[in-house]
Design a protein around this motif. Structure first.
Motif, PDB file in Angstrom:
ATOM      1  N   SER A  30       0.840  -1.198   0.000  1.00  9.55           N
ATOM      2  CA  SER A  30       0.000   0.000   0.000  1.00  9.55           C
ATOM      3  C   SER A  30       0.877   1.250   0.000  1.00  9.55           C
ATOM      4  CB  SER A  30      -0.900   0.038   1.245  1.00  9.55           C
ATOM      5  OG  SER A  30      -1.724  -1.103   1.331  1.00  9.55           O
ATOM      6  N   LEU A  31       0.282   2.367  -0.403  1.00 13.71           N
ATOM      7  CA  LEU A  31       0.932   3.667  -0.245  1.00 13.71           C
ATOM      8  C   LEU A  31      -0.094   4.776  -0.387  1.00 13.71           C
ATOM      9  CD1 LEU A  31       1.219   5.439  -3.104  1.00 13.71           C
ATOM     10  CD2 LEU A  31       3.111   3.906  -3.524  1.00 13.71           C
ATOM     11  N   THR A  32       0.259   5.939   0.133  1.00 14.00           N
ATOM     12  CA  THR A  32      -0.466   7.174  -0.152  1.00 14.00           C
ATOM     13  C   THR A  32       0.537   8.169  -0.724  1.00 14.00           C
ATOM     14  OG1 THR A  32      -0.136   8.021   2.104  1.00 14.00           O
ATOM     15  CG2 THR A  32      -2.197   6.834   1.646  1.00 14.00           C
ATOM     16  N   LEU A  33       0.054   9.028  -1.601  1.00 15.09           N
ATOM     17  CA  LEU A  33       0.903  10.006  -2.264  1.00 15.09           C
ATOM     18  C   LEU A  33       0.154  11.324  -2.307  1.00 15.09           C
ATOM     19  CD1 LEU A  33       3.486  10.596  -3.940  1.00 15.09           C
ATOM     20  CD2 LEU A  33       2.234   9.803  -5.958  1.00 15.09           C
ATOM     21  N   ALA A  34       0.761  12.365  -1.728  1.00 15.40           N
ATOM     22  CA  ALA A  34       0.105  13.664  -1.621  1.00 15.40           C
ATOM     23  C   ALA A  34       0.658  14.639  -2.650  1.00 15.40           C
ATOM     24  CB  ALA A  34       0.288  14.226  -0.215  1.00 15.40           C
ATOM     25  N   ALA A  35      -0.112  15.654  -2.950  1.00 16.35           N
ATOM     26  CA  ALA A  35       0.338  16.716  -3.843  1.00 16.35           C
ATOM     27  C   ALA A  35       1.576  17.387  -3.257  1.00 16.35           C
ATOM     28  CB  ALA A  35      -0.777  17.742  -4.031  1.00 16.35           C
ATOM     29  N   GLY A  36       2.562  17.636  -4.100  1.00 19.13           N
ATOM     30  CA  GLY A  36       3.745  18.350  -3.668  1.00 19.13           C
ATOM     31  C   GLY A  36       4.803  17.512  -2.985  1.00 19.13           C
ATOM     32  N   GLU A  37       4.690  16.193  -3.027  1.00 14.58           N
ATOM     33  CA  GLU A  37       5.728  15.357  -2.420  1.00 14.58           C
ATOM     34  C   GLU A  37       6.245  14.347  -3.427  1.00 14.58           C
ATOM     35  OE1 GLU A  37       4.781  12.762   0.803  1.00 14.58           O
ATOM     36  OE2 GLU A  37       3.047  11.862  -0.201  1.00 14.58           O
ATOM     37  N   CYS A  38       7.460  13.869  -3.149  1.00 14.12           N
ATOM     38  CA  CYS A  38       8.073  12.821  -3.954  1.00 14.12           C
ATOM     39  C   CYS A  38       8.324  11.623  -3.051  1.00 14.12           C
ATOM     40  CB  CYS A  38       9.383  13.311  -4.563  1.00 14.12           C
ATOM     41  SG  CYS A  38      10.238  12.057  -5.561  1.00 14.12           S
ATOM     42  N   VAL A  39       7.689  10.514  -3.372  1.00 11.46           N
ATOM     43  CA  VAL A  39       7.851   9.271  -2.623  1.00 11.46           C
ATOM     44  C   VAL A  39       8.691   8.318  -3.459  1.00 11.46           C
ATOM     45  CG1 VAL A  39       6.665   7.255  -1.681  1.00 11.46           C
ATOM     46  CG2 VAL A  39       5.711   9.540  -1.326  1.00 11.46           C
ATOM     47  N   ALA A  40       9.699   7.708  -2.840  1.00 13.33           N
ATOM     48  CA  ALA A  40      10.560   6.754  -3.518  1.00 13.33           C
ATOM     49  C   ALA A  40      10.180   5.334  -3.142  1.00 13.33           C
ATOM     50  CB  ALA A  40      12.022   7.013  -3.153  1.00 13.33           C
ATOM     51  N   LEU A  41      10.056   4.474  -4.145  1.00 13.69           N
ATOM     52  CA  LEU A  41       9.875   3.046  -3.905  1.00 13.69           C
ATOM     53  C   LEU A  41      11.255   2.404  -3.796  1.00 13.69           C
ATOM     54  CD1 LEU A  41       7.061   2.092  -6.453  1.00 13.69           C
ATOM     55  CD2 LEU A  41       6.819   2.485  -4.001  1.00 13.69           C
ATOM     56  N   THR A  42      11.491   1.689  -2.702  1.00 13.70           N
ATOM     57  CA  THR A  42      12.773   1.036  -2.503  1.00 13.70           C
ATOM     58  C   THR A  42      12.562  -0.455  -2.272  1.00 13.70           C
ATOM     59  OG1 THR A  42      12.760   1.447  -0.107  1.00 13.70           O
ATOM     60  CG2 THR A  42      13.750   3.143  -1.504  1.00 13.70           C
ATOM     61  N   GLY A  43      13.640  -1.220  -2.299  1.00 14.12           N
ATOM     62  CA  GLY A  43      13.579  -2.658  -2.100  1.00 14.12           C
ATOM     63  C   GLY A  43      14.552  -3.360  -3.018  1.00 14.12           C
ATOM     64  N   GLN A  44      14.766  -4.655  -2.766  1.00 12.10           N
ATOM     65  CA  GLN A  44      15.704  -5.422  -3.564  1.00 12.10           C
ATOM     66  C   GLN A  44      15.253  -5.507  -5.026  1.00 12.10           C
ATOM     67  OE1 GLN A  44      16.841  -9.272  -1.864  1.00 12.10           O
ATOM     68  NE2 GLN A  44      16.034  -8.616   0.126  1.00 12.10           N
ATOM     69  N   SER A  45      16.212  -5.773  -5.890  1.00  9.41           N
ATOM     70  CA  SER A  45      15.896  -6.027  -7.292  1.00  9.41           C
ATOM     71  C   SER A  45      14.956  -7.228  -7.384  1.00  9.41           C
ATOM     72  CB  SER A  45      17.177  -6.300  -8.078  1.00  9.41           C
ATOM     73  OG  SER A  45      16.894  -6.586  -9.419  1.00  9.41           O
ATOM     74  N   GLY A  46      13.883  -7.097  -8.147  1.00 11.42           N
ATOM     75  CA  GLY A  46      12.905  -8.171  -8.279  1.00 11.42           C
ATOM     76  C   GLY A  46      11.840  -8.181  -7.217  1.00 11.42           C
ATOM     77  N   ALA A  47      11.853  -7.191  -6.321  1.00 17.88           N
ATOM     78  CA  ALA A  47      10.870  -7.167  -5.234  1.00 17.88           C
ATOM     79  C   ALA A  47       9.478  -6.768  -5.709  1.00 17.88           C
ATOM     80  CB  ALA A  47      11.329  -6.218  -4.123  1.00 17.88           C
ATOM     81  N   GLY A  48       9.394  -6.085  -6.860  1.00 27.07           N
ATOM     82  CA  GLY A  48       8.084  -5.694  -7.375  1.00 27.07           C
ATOM     83  C   GLY A  48       7.868  -4.205  -7.491  1.00 27.07           C
ATOM     84  N   LYS A  49       8.941  -3.414  -7.430  1.00 29.15           N
ATOM     85  CA  LYS A  49       8.783  -1.961  -7.487  1.00 29.15           C
ATOM     86  C   LYS A  49       8.163  -1.513  -8.815  1.00 29.15           C
ATOM     87  CE  LYS A  49      13.185  -1.195  -6.741  1.00 29.15           C
ATOM     88  NZ  LYS A  49      13.634  -2.609  -6.594  1.00 29.15           N
ATOM     89  N   SER A  50       8.709  -2.021  -9.921  1.00 33.11           N
ATOM     90  CA  SER A  50       8.166  -1.626 -11.227  1.00 33.11           C
ATOM     91  C   SER A  50       6.757  -2.169 -11.428  1.00 33.11           C
ATOM     92  CB  SER A  50       9.081  -2.119 -12.356  1.00 33.11           C
ATOM     93  OG  SER A  50      10.293  -1.396 -12.368  1.00 33.11           O
ATOM     94  N   THR A  51       6.485  -3.369 -10.909  1.00 28.94           N
ATOM     95  CA  THR A  51       5.129  -3.918 -10.992  1.00 28.94           C
ATOM     96  C   THR A  51       4.149  -3.024 -10.250  1.00 28.94           C
ATOM     97  OG1 THR A  51       5.923  -6.191 -11.189  1.00 28.94           O
ATOM     98  CG2 THR A  51       3.676  -5.893 -10.391  1.00 28.94           C
ATOM     99  N   PHE A  52       4.544  -2.573  -9.067  1.00 34.01           N
ATOM    100  CA  PHE A  52       3.698  -1.671  -8.278  1.00 34.01           C
ATOM    101  C   PHE A  52       3.402  -0.397  -9.078  1.00 34.01           C
ATOM    102  CE2 PHE A  52       2.393   1.244  -5.075  1.00 34.01           C
ATOM    103  CZ  PHE A  52       1.912   0.503  -4.007  1.00 34.01           C
ATOM    104  N   MET A  53       4.439   0.188  -9.660  1.00 34.03           N
ATOM    105  CA  MET A  53       4.257   1.430 -10.404  1.00 34.03           C
ATOM    106  C   MET A  53       3.387   1.213 -11.645  1.00 34.03           C
ATOM    107  SD  MET A  53       7.145   4.114 -11.710  1.00 34.03           S
ATOM    108  CE  MET A  53       7.520   4.589 -10.032  1.00 34.03           C
ATOM    109  N   ARG A  54       3.602   0.110 -12.350  1.00 36.23           N
ATOM    110  CA  ARG A  54       2.794  -0.163 -13.544  1.00 36.23           C
ATOM    111  C   ARG A  54       1.346  -0.450 -13.193  1.00 36.23           C
ATOM    112  NH1 ARG A  54       7.572  -3.954 -15.987  1.00 36.23           N
ATOM    113  NH2 ARG A  54       8.921  -2.243 -16.703  1.00 36.23           N
ATOM    114  N   ALA A  55       1.118  -1.005 -12.012  1.00 38.87           N
ATOM    115  CA  ALA A  55      -0.263  -1.203 -11.562  1.00 38.87           C
ATOM    116  C   ALA A  55      -0.944   0.140 -11.321  1.00 38.87           C
ATOM    117  CB  ALA A  55      -0.285  -2.043 -10.289  1.00 38.87           C
ATOM    118  N   ILE A  56      -0.214   1.076 -10.741  1.00 33.69           N
ATOM    119  CA  ILE A  56      -0.788   2.406 -10.491  1.00 33.69           C
ATOM    120  C   ILE A  56      -1.076   3.131 -11.802  1.00 33.69           C
ATOM    121  CG2 ILE A  56      -0.243   4.696  -9.544  1.00 33.69           C
ATOM    122  CD1 ILE A  56       1.097   3.290  -7.208  1.00 33.69           C
TER     123      ILE A  56
END
Length: 234
Positions: A30-56
């Motif tokens: 899960s995550l929340t993202l507010a106007a005016g902020e930059c949130v970074a997705l972190t984690g090991q390679s293959g953890a699902g960061k790009s999958t999470f972003m593509r789902a959004i």
């Protein structure tokens, strides 16, 4: 103001060449993202960061969960939205900078960058003028503006991608490794663009493998953990 609220996302991929093995990638993330902020997705390679972003962005349909995006003043669940609504959200609300440039062959760089503005109703001449300004800022010389970027270097293509992403003025901007192919000078320009976007109220979600760059631009980070329990299909 909350612009994105991703709630308990689940996503698995079925590996048909491995006997139908089910590989979980997101398990309640899960995550929340507010106007005016930059949130970074972190984690090991293959953890699902790009999958999470593509789902959004709507490239992947999640198995479970809600993806609430503020679009035209109201929160809409992209996970349940029709293809027409998803297209509308991408045109007006959701911008995306991928790691790779995928465009129609033989279209000049200037027109690739200006297209998001034209699609939003701006005149072609005004859109091209803004595109040229942004291309120059990202150190793409004038002699390349009328050329198709298929033969450009990887770094030049990435800067075309960035110009196209930032020019649209989307309230939500997703950045998948925006500086992966860039030298230090051009990464500095990207950092400035991110800070300017934050100041303008844009909500940014990014994957940044460069730790020092990530720390410079992010307001906070959310870790995506590696899933290890592949299961046989039921």
């Amino acid at each position: 103001m909350i612009m994105v609220s991703a709630e308990k996302l689940y996503k698995s991929f079925v590996l048909h060449l491995q006997g139908g093995l089910s590989m979980p990638v997101l398990e309640g993330d899960s995550l929340t993202l507010a106007a005016g902020e930059c949130v970074a997705l972190t984690g090991q390679s293959g953890a699902g960061k790009s999958t999470f972003m593509r789902a959004i962005y709507g490239n992947y349909r999640v198995d479970q969960g809600r993806i609430m995006i503020r679009h035209r003043g109201e929160m809409i669940d992209l996970a349940q939205a029709s293809p027409r609504i998803v297209i509308d959200m991408r045109q007006e609300t959701l911008g995306y900078v991928s790691q790779f440039l995928r465009v129609v062959p033989r279209v000049p760089a200037r027109d690739i960058v200006s297209e998001p503005l034209v699609m939003r109703g701006q005149s072609l001449s005004q859109a091209r003028e803004k595109a040229e300004e942004l291309l120059l800022r990202l150190n793409i010389p004038c002699r390349l503006h009328d050329l198709a970027p298929a033969t450009f270097s990887g770094g030049e293509q990435q800067r075309i991608n960035l110009a196209r992403g930032f020019i649209g003025g989307h309230p939500v901007l997703l950045l998948d490794e925006p500086t992966a192919s860039l030298d230090e000078a051009n990464a500095e320009v990207v950092a400035s663009l991110i800070h300017e976007a934050k100041h303008a109220g844009v909500a940014l979600l990014g994957i940044f493998h460069d730790t020092s760059f990530r720390r410079r631009v992010m307001d906070r980070e959310i870790e995506i953990t590696l899933k290890r329990n592949a299961t046989e299909p039921t």
